[in-house]
Every structure is written in structure tokens, then in C-alpha cells.
Design an enzyme around this catalytic site. Sequence first.
Site, mmCIF file in Angstrom:
data_model
loop_
_atom_site.group_PDB
_atom_site.id
_atom_site.type_symbol
_atom_site.label_atom_id
_atom_site.label_comp_id
_atom_site.label_asym_id
_atom_site.label_seq_id
_atom_site.Cartn_x
_atom_site.Cartn_y
_atom_site.Cartn_z
ATOM 1 C CD GLU A 105 -26.304 -12.719 37.733
ATOM 2 O OE1 GLU A 105 -27.607 -11.839 36.960
ATOM 3 O OE2 GLU A 105 -27.016 -12.671 38.551
ATOM 4 C CG HIS A 122 -31.718 -22.437 41.207
ATOM 5 N ND1 HIS A 122 -33.115 -22.140 41.822
ATOM 6 C CD2 HIS A 122 -30.790 -21.355 42.210
ATOM 7 C CE1 HIS A 122 -32.882 -20.375 41.697
ATOM 8 N NE2 HIS A 122 -31.480 -20.733 42.688
HETATM 9 C C1 LIG Z 1 -30.023 -14.241 37.152
HETATM 10 C C2 LIG Z 1 -30.177 -14.641 39.136
HETATM 11 N N1 LIG Z 1 -28.585 -14.171 40.082
HETATM 12 C C3 LIG Z 1 -28.639 -14.603 41.074
HETATM 13 C C4 LIG Z 1 -29.125 -15.562 41.360
HETATM 14 C C5 LIG Z 1 -29.443 -15.636 43.126
HETATM 15 N N2 LIG Z 1 -29.952 -14.799 43.517
HETATM 16 C C6 LIG Z 1 -31.282 -15.670 44.171
HETATM 17 S S1 LIG Z 1 -31.783 -14.768 45.401
HETATM 18 C C7 LIG Z 1 -30.640 -13.373 45.280
HETATM 19 C C8 LIG Z 1 -30.617 -11.960 45.923
HETATM 20 C C9 LIG Z 1 -32.225 -11.055 45.682
HETATM 21 O O1 LIG Z 1 -32.058 -10.257 46.191
HETATM 22 P P1 LIG Z 1 -33.340 -9.067 46.108
HETATM 23 O O2 LIG Z 1 -33.673 -9.211 45.136
HETATM 24 O O3 LIG Z 1 -33.449 -8.371 47.013
HETATM 25 O O4 LIG Z 1 -34.595 -10.026 46.812
HETATM 26 P P2 LIG Z 1 -34.658 -10.545 48.248
HETATM 27 O O5 LIG Z 1 -34.233 -12.120 48.316
HETATM 28 O O6 LIG Z 1 -34.122 -9.779 49.277
HETATM 29 O O7 LIG Z 1 -36.174 -10.964 48.993
HETATM 30 C C10 LIG Z 1 -29.611 -13.525 44.294
HETATM 31 C C11 LIG Z 1 -28.085 -13.272 44.126
HETATM 32 C C12 LIG Z 1 -30.572 -15.786 41.170
HETATM 33 N N3 LIG Z 1 -31.420 -16.765 41.789
HETATM 34 N N4 LIG Z 1 -30.664 -15.588 39.893
#
Ligand SMILES: Cc1ncc(C[n+]2csc(CCOP(=O)(O)OP(=O)(O)O)c2C)c(N)n1
Lengths: 328, 322
Positions: free
Chosen positions: A59, A128
Site C-alpha cells: 500500500e 477491518h
Molecule cells: C495491509 C493490508 N492490505 C490488504 C489486506 C487484504 N488482504 C488480506 S489477506 C491478503 C492476501 C495475503 O496474501 P499472503 O500474504 O500471501 O497470505 P495468504 O493469504 O496467502 O496466507 C490481502 C491482500 C490486508 N488485510 N491488509
Amino acid sequence: MKDSRYIRAISEGLAEELDRDGNVLVLGEDVVEGGPFSVTKGLVGRFGTKRIRNTPISESAFMGLALGAAIAGLRPVVEVMFMDFLTVCMDPLVNHAAKMRYMFGGQYSVPLVVLTAAGAGGGAGPHHSQSLEAWFAHIPGLKVIMPSTPYDAKGLLKAAIRDDDPVIYVYHKGLLRQAGQMPEKDFTVPIGVADIKREGTDITIVATGLAVHQALSAAVGLQEAGVSAEVVDPRTISPLDTATIVASVKKTGRLVVAHEAVKGFGIGAEVAAVVAEEALDYLDAPIKRIGLPSTPIPFSPTLEAALLPTADDIGRAAREACGVAVEQ
Amino acid sequence: MSLSGDKKVEMYRSLLLLRKLEEKTVEMTMAGQVPGWLHSYLGQEAVAVGVAAYLRLDDFVASTHRGRGHFLAKGLDPNRLLAEVLGRQDGVCGGKGGEMHMADWNVGVIGSSGIVGGILSTATGVAFACQYRDTDRVVACFFGDAASNQGSFHESLNLASVWRLPILFVCENNGYGEFTRQQDAMRVLDIATRAQAYDIPGVIVDGDDVLAVAGAAAEAVGRARSGEGPTLLECKTHRWSGHYTGDPQDYRSKEELEDCRRADPIPRFRGYLIESGLLTEEAVQKVEAEVVDAVAAAVEFALNSPLPPPETALADVYGVTQ
Ligand SMILES: Cc1ncc(C[n+]2csc(CCOP(=O)(O)OP(=O)(O)O)c2C)c(N)n1
Ligand SMILES: [Mg+2]
């Protein structure tokens, strides 16, 4: 006029502006797929991945990038899924986007829109669910808008995209299914102009976002108790349309301010202060504020419900201000 | 330091508990019994169990939105975990945190974050405290592939490297961040190579092989305990389910989803245990029955726990200053 819904109003507003101006683009996490609330759904089919762009989960970087693109003449709309995540990109927004026009002597504009979802009520927990609009309203140089109806959602979004300053566009998740009417033709809603959502004579209720609908429903109950409530929706938090608010309070002599964000140091405090400065002599009762107690938003539904302001809270405050018996 | 036969059987039990409790939780989510979202850990269990194999009770883990496997593997009570997922009074955080935000300091679960990347620097700080106090305790900080694109990842690795902090940065690379494939978010597919930028070891391991994960973790834990600093451990694994329960996953092909399940860490480990004589078919049945009972007990405990009294919503915003 046609029927629409809040989500559709946002996506249509985006589509129309993308169509109108090749400098407009949308970027954010999973915007190609539509994001968690589907506000960008379907756009990629029409505009392609050059203009509807998925970003890595970075971000701070993509907010700064959008800012750079904006000063270089593009008009980016940055989708940040949840307002809570704006904490990760405060530096580009607060220290840079908000101040660049000013500190560089007005050399360029910052036509950046941040589109983000606020609000609780879904058991989404402390990370959230927040409503942080007052933070941004406190920063000179940023504009903050919070539409409560599909009409305002679309009109203000289009105005924000055409605006030459950074605009934080905050929508409450609880409003996404809200139905309403809007013109078929191109229209905008001006930034900085409040809307009287219901006229009344006995008390002014200034409410933002989801609380506008709570205030409107409280107003129905108040009517039955013989109280005529005027509901003022600022629509824009900053710059605040103080003239409309002050005029309403001068007419009614009473004020309740309602929002979902934490009450302390919030928008309610600002509105109350403006009224105290400009219309104190017109007040027949102390001002009341409705907002979240100074508490993070808990996960468990019972705890969340215990904290969130309701239409009843607004109605009760209004009755107290009007000296009408409060139902137990 | 190698793993005893008993320890391996215990790891098998742990894998199975993660799996079965998760399956049950997903089922309860589909039935509308779970508030909010659920980020399923199905398929990734070997990472949590493998890393936890060499952690002591007084070591720490830090985790993500997809964290329940990490908590369980570290020893968090399944009853209180499930009660938290349901937002109940006996949940490990009294219902305040829910699925995405859990901590249990008593078993070394520092906490988890709904903000992607949000916990990395905090975990680095706990590692700093371990070092500052001259302990040999270590921190394992879990995060996803997509989180490695956050500034906090890079900043934390650099700081941990330059101060030689006792921490394992455990990247669970499941190939996705929400609906976006890893290759659409980064060119570097081996996240472990990012370790070079901070002059720390970067290790890649098959995250669906619990013994391989444990072996790599053993080395990293050893380095951390002996003051040699952090390791970036990348575990290549598979996210079986959607990003959240209910995600239709139309961005993934059927073949891909089937392939995922072929990597199932559990039958693989079971096969090894039987072949090497550590478990008999009978013993397998017994472990399974015990886990099924434990899951049933957790469900009963959680469902019987009341919703928290509304007035507790206002508690614990601040500590009590003496
Ligand atoms: C700062 C932030 N940006 C976006 C999100 C939305 N979000 C939640 S999980 C996720 C994906 C995370 O992917 P990864 O780090 O690969 O973990 P995984 O879900 O695959 O375990 C996103 C974009 C968030 N929770 N926090
Ligand atoms: Mg991932």
C-alpha cells in the site's frame, strides 16, 4: 430517473469517468476481480488491465506511486479495500499528497482519489471495521467525502475524480445494498455541499454515512412523539458545509450529531464546536453527540452490537434535547 | 538434534488436529455459525507443525489472518481457540479478537494481524527483547508470499539482520495473495532469494513435507538460539481453499485445485511413519479416534460457551495504572 444501488452507483461512476477521460485509471489489490465488495467488478472487461490494475500488497508504494502519477497528470483512483489499511500508507497521503500543492507554491495539482470502505457491523473485528474519516479531515489539503445514498455515491465519486485535489472517498460497508434513484444522464454532486435529507423544525440531526439512515429512521419515531426532526447529511466531511448546518440549527434550536466513528475528538466535536461558535445563542438545549465509545471494535457480535450507535440512541438523544419523555 | 519417534508421532497427531479442527470450522462457517470471515489453513499444516517441532513452550510465534494452524501447533488449547472463532466468552481473547486476531502469551503466541505484514516488525521486537534479556528464546514469525511485498517485511529483515536478532521469518508461499497469483505480484518466485539483500540465510523447503520443514527449522532455530541471527525460511505450500471460506475461486482451474490436494502432507507423513515402523495401522486408527474426540470436545466446549456479556466490550481498552 432510474433505480440503482450503492455498489452499482460506484462502479457506474467509475466506468463513466474512465470512459470520459483517458487519464483516469483504477489501481489497488484485486481490483481486476472486483475487490471484496465488487465495486470495481466488470471494469476490466471494458477498460483492460492497463487502466484497471492489480497491485502487489504494497500500500505504501502504490499510494505513493498513484500520487506521483497524479502530479504527472493522470487521475488515479486508488482502491484500498478497508479503511483500516490506510494506516499503512499515511506518509504518502498526509505528508505528501496533502501538502505538495501548498509547499511547492501551487505549481501543480494532486488529482488523486482514494476509494475505501469503512464501518463495522459484520463481525470483521478490530482490523477491518474502523471509521477513520476524522483523521483525514484533520489534515489540511485533503478532502473527505462520505456519501450515504446511491445518488450521492455516484455524483460525489464523479466530482472527486474531476477534482484537482486529493479526495478520500469513504463508503460504509453497510450501505452497499442501499437502493435509490438517480438520473440517467451524467451528473455530479458538488464536494463541500451538505444535503438536507429530511426537513424539520424542532431539532437538527447532523449525521454521516450509515448514521444518516439511522437518523432518518429515528426521525420517523420522533415524528410520532410530536418532534419534527431535520436531518442534515454533510456528505463532505472536509471541507465541511458549516453554513447549511448553522442555518438549520438557527431554525430548530437543537442539535444532535451522530456518526459511527469514535465520539471523542471526532466529527461530532467539530460540528458541535462550529455551532457553539456561530449559533450558541440560538440553542435551546445542550448539544448531544452520538458515536462509538472510545473502544476498538471487538469481533464477537454481542460485543460489537453493544458498542455501535443505533437509531434508538439517536432518537433518545433527540428526545432528551427536546424535553420529550424518553421511552424505556 | 534429531526428532525422536515419539516426537514424530506427536507431530502426526498435531497435523491431524489442525486438519480436522479446520474441516469442522469450515463446515461451521458454511452453516452460518461463525461470524465474519474464515481464512482456511487447509493444506498448509505441515508448515506450522514442522516449524513448531523445534520450538520450546517459552519460544514465540507471530502470525497472520490465516493463523489458526500456527496457534494450535504452538500449543494453544483447541477449545479456547474454537470458542474465540465463534466469538464466545471462553475464547482465548474473550471474543474480542476472533479468527484473525488471536494471542495466548502463556503458550508463546504473540498475536496475529488482520493487517497484512502488520506483525513482522512486532515479532522482530519480541526477538529483540529475547536478545536484550540474554535469553536463548526465539521467535518464529509466519507470513504469506504476498506479505513479502510490504515494506514492513524488508525493513524488519534488515533490522533483524543488522542486530542479529533471534527470529525465523517463515514465509508460507501458497502462490496466492487473495485472488492474485504470485507471479502477477512479483518477479521473484523464490522469496528466499530476498534474504541475500539482507545478508541472512534464505532457505527453500517443500512446505508439504513436515520433516523437511522441521529439518530446515532446526537449523534456523539453532542459529537464532546461538546468537547467529535471523533466517528467512520459505515453505512452498498450497492453499486448498479460497482466500476465505465461500470464495468461489473462479480464478483457479480445476486441475490446479486437484493438484493442490495431491500434495497433501498428511498421508505422506503417515506413510513414512508406518514404513519406518513408528506407527502401526492400529496406532493410526487410535490417533485418529483421539483427534476426532478432541475436535468434538472443542466444538462442544465452544458452542456451550456463552456469548460475552455486553459490558465486557468496554473492558481492557487501557490497563489499570497503579
Ligand atoms: C495491509 C493490508 N492490505 C490488504 C489486506 C487484504 N488482504 C488480506 S489477506 C491478503 C492476501 C495475503 O496474501 P499472503 O500474504 O500471501 O497470505 P495468504 O493469504 O496467502 O496466507 C490481502 C491482500 C490486508 N488485510 N491488509
Ligand atoms: Mg499467499
